[in-house]
Write an enzyme that holds these catalytic residues in place. Structure first.
Site, short mmCIF file in Angstrom:
data_model
loop_
_atom_site.label_atom_id
_atom_site.label_comp_id
_atom_site.label_asym_id
_atom_site.label_seq_id
_atom_site.Cartn_x
_atom_site.Cartn_y
_atom_site.Cartn_z
N GLU A 45 -11.59 9.13 -0.45
CA GLU A 45 -10.45 8.22 -0.32
C GLU A 45 -9.99 8.09 1.13
O GLU A 45 -9.71 7.00 1.60
CB GLU A 45 -9.27 8.68 -1.19
CG GLU A 45 -9.47 8.48 -2.68
CD GLU A 45 -9.39 7.03 -3.14
OE1 GLU A 45 -9.16 6.12 -2.33
OE2 GLU A 45 -9.59 6.80 -4.35
N ASP A 94 -2.79 1.07 0.16
CA ASP A 94 -3.01 2.45 -0.26
C ASP A 94 -2.66 3.37 0.91
O ASP A 94 -3.07 3.09 2.05
CB ASP A 94 -4.47 2.67 -0.66
CG ASP A 94 -4.88 1.81 -1.84
OD1 ASP A 94 -4.02 1.52 -2.68
OD2 ASP A 94 -6.06 1.44 -1.91
#
Length: 129
Positions: free
Chosen positions: A35, A53
């Site tokens: 991520e 994000d």
């Protein structure tokens, strides 16, 4: 802050993520590697939903945090997105726990792509935990 792998493993363990909701520490390490590359300052904009994000877990502003600019945001973790990018990852971990409680580890696309069904033991190998 960019965490060193074993440093992050120790920190996540201290914050209670090892085995949380059945998710092993190695899986959390794999997830955060793919991520954010263990970087608390990582951000990625999603043009489709006009959301971003944030942080080491890449927590989304449409559903989980408030960045003051995402349309129709829910703020499920009741946290400012900026707080998810602090060097101290306590708030990010608290929110990640809520996400995994509500949606499971499959809420993270990177986990599904890179970690699910793989041997993730190498992510904690050699770490003193």
């Amino acid at each position: 802050k960019v965490f060193e792998r074993c440093e992050l493993a120790r920190t996540l363990k201290e914050l209670g993520l090892d085995g949380y909701k059945g998710v092993s520490l190695a899986n959390w390490l794999c997830l955060t590697k793919w991520e954010s590359s263990y970087n608390t300052k990582a951000t990625n904009y999603n043009p489709g939903s006009e959301s971003t994000d944030y942080g080491i877990f890449q927590i989304n502003s449409k559903w989980w945090c408030d960045d003051g600019k995402t349309p129709n945001a829910v703020d499920g973790c009741h946290v400012a997105c900026s707080e998810l990018m602090e060097n101290n990852i306590d708030k990010a971990v608290t929110c990640a726990k809520q996400i995994v409680r509500e949606q499971g580890i499959t809420a993270w696309v990177a986990w599904k792509s890179h970690c699910r069904g793989h041997d993730v033991s190498s992510y904690v190998e050699g770490c003193t935990l």
